[in-house]
Design an enzyme around this catalytic site. Structure first.
Site, PDB file in Angstrom:
ATOM      1  N   GLY A  36      -0.286  -0.719   6.193  1.00 28.96           N
ATOM      2  CA  GLY A  36       0.351  -1.546   7.209  1.00 28.96           C
ATOM      3  C   GLY A  36      -0.478  -2.741   7.601  1.00 28.96           C
ATOM      4  N   ARG A  50      -3.823   0.423  -2.966  1.00 28.15           N
ATOM      5  CA  ARG A  50      -4.010  -0.696  -2.047  1.00 28.15           C
ATOM      6  C   ARG A  50      -3.409  -1.991  -2.554  1.00 28.15           C
ATOM      7  NH1 ARG A  50      -9.421  -4.207  -0.923  1.00 28.15           N
ATOM      8  NH2 ARG A  50      -8.809  -5.133   1.076  1.00 28.15           N
ATOM      9  N   LEU A  51      -2.691  -2.646  -1.665  1.00 24.89           N
ATOM     10  CA  LEU A  51      -2.311  -4.044  -1.838  1.00 24.89           C
ATOM     11  C   LEU A  51      -3.144  -4.819  -0.831  1.00 24.89           C
ATOM     12  CD1 LEU A  51      -0.494  -6.288  -3.031  1.00 24.89           C
ATOM     13  CD2 LEU A  51       1.106  -5.816  -1.170  1.00 24.89           C
ATOM     14  N   CYS A 111       0.824  -1.213   0.000  1.00 25.60           N
ATOM     15  CA  CYS A 111       0.000   0.000   0.000  1.00 25.60           C
ATOM     16  C   CYS A 111       0.856   1.261   0.000  1.00 25.60           C
ATOM     17  CB  CYS A 111      -0.965   0.049   1.174  1.00 25.60           C
ATOM     18  SG  CYS A 111      -2.126  -1.341   1.264  1.00 25.60           S
TER      19      CYS A 111
END
Length: 324
Positions: free
Chosen positions: A75, A48-49, A2
């Site tokens: 995170g 976003r991941l 992210c």
């Protein structure tokens, strides 16, 4: 991974376009989606991941039930399940740790940071008590270990933040001039000593630090967590071995850090088995302790993990490596 970014109290009328450029500069950090929000004098966004709750419900920015507080989060919160269980009737709409962090902020205010165990950089935008036509109160924070990056740049009343320096350059707030002290650090050590960076006017938010931006002129920052100071002392190998055996009871990291590791251990047991082993072996090597009468299963017990036969074999390999 992210990436988050934003511009606050920007007098130019193009904050939204600047944030879009920042997100493009960090596109590699978030292949699973992106989102933005705009407000008086600024804008913010994230790429976003997806790791926790892979559905579209995890997209950001994430809003409070009354749609008056928004969060951007980069995170992982290791204890989010435990904290979620204690939030009672909060109307969760996802299974993300991001929404738990938002709910904790709504419940505990700025003190919620003390409850977080994990690695994070976050930005929270709060319009409670304000008109949506006004700029929000903004909280920026970085985890106590400084694992997740958060870079800041100021020009006049404008404050920009991002997960990468290149995003700040893309914003136009930073002109890309090299910082002589940062360059000296890089040439001397191979890295730049925080909070400096390689660019003039860009600094890293320090670990365990939070900042609140109430307005263009009302800003404050504080430490919500301090790392314990290293203690230099002489120790012989026998004492070092005894201390390692007692680690599971007494610990060689701060209690809060131990708690974070325990939560993380619950989520990724095998990864942390190996990480703890490397940490323990490095600690022993630095203490010049000898592995006399110290079996692999004892080492596993000392670092607080459940040892399987496979683990013990891995531990023996690491012990052999450290012993040379």
């Amino acid at each position: 991974m992210c990436g988050i970014s934003g511009i606050l109290h920007h007098r130019a009328p193009h904050a939204e376009q600047a944030v879009a450029a920042m997100l493009r500069a960090m596109a590699h950090r978030g292949p699973d989606g992106s989102g933005t929000l705009t407000f008086a004098g600024g804008a913010a966004g994230m790429v976003r991941l997806a790791l926790v709750d892979l559905s579209a419900r995890g997209q950001q920015p994430m809003w409070s039930p009354n749609h008056d507080v928004a969060i951007l989060w980069n995170g992982e919160m290791y204890n989010f399940r435990e904290e979620r269980a204690g939030l009672g009737e909060y109307p969760f709409h996802s299974h993300t740790d991001t929404e738990v962090a938002l709910a904790l902020y709504l419940t505990h205010g700025d003190e919620f940071l003390a409850r977080l165990r994990g690695m994070f950089a976050t930005a929270i935008f709060d319009w409670r008590g304000r008109s949506k036509d006004d700029a929000p109160r903004v909280l920026l924070a970085r985890d106590r270990f400084g694992i997740k990056p958060l870079y800041l740049a100021e020009r006049g009343e404008t404050l920009a933040f991002a997960s990468e320096v290149r995003a700040l350059v893309a914003s136009g707030v930073v002109d890309g001039e090299i910082c002589p002290e940062g360059l000296d650090d890089y040439l001397r050590y191979g890295f730049v000593v925080q909070p400096r960076t390689i660019l003039r006017g860009v600094r890293m938010m320090e670990p365990g630090t939070a900042a609140v931006i109430e307005s263009a002129t009302a800003r404050r920052a504080w430490r919500f967590a301090e790392m314990p100071r290293a203690e230099k002392r002489a120790i012989d190998s026998a004492d070092a071995a005894r201390e390692l055996r007692a680690v599971s009871a007494n610990g060689f990291v701060a209690p809060a850090s131990r708690g974070a590791l325990q939560h993380r251990h619950a989520q990724a047991l095998q990864i942390w088995r190996h990480a703890w082993v490397f940490l323990a072996c490095a600690w022993l090597a630095r203490a010049e302790a000898r592995f006399v009468d110290f079996e692999a299963h004892e080492l596993a017990h000392a670092v607080g993990v459940a040892a399987t036969h496979e683990d013990c074999g891995f531990l023996c390999l690491q012990v052999t490596y450290v012993r040379g």
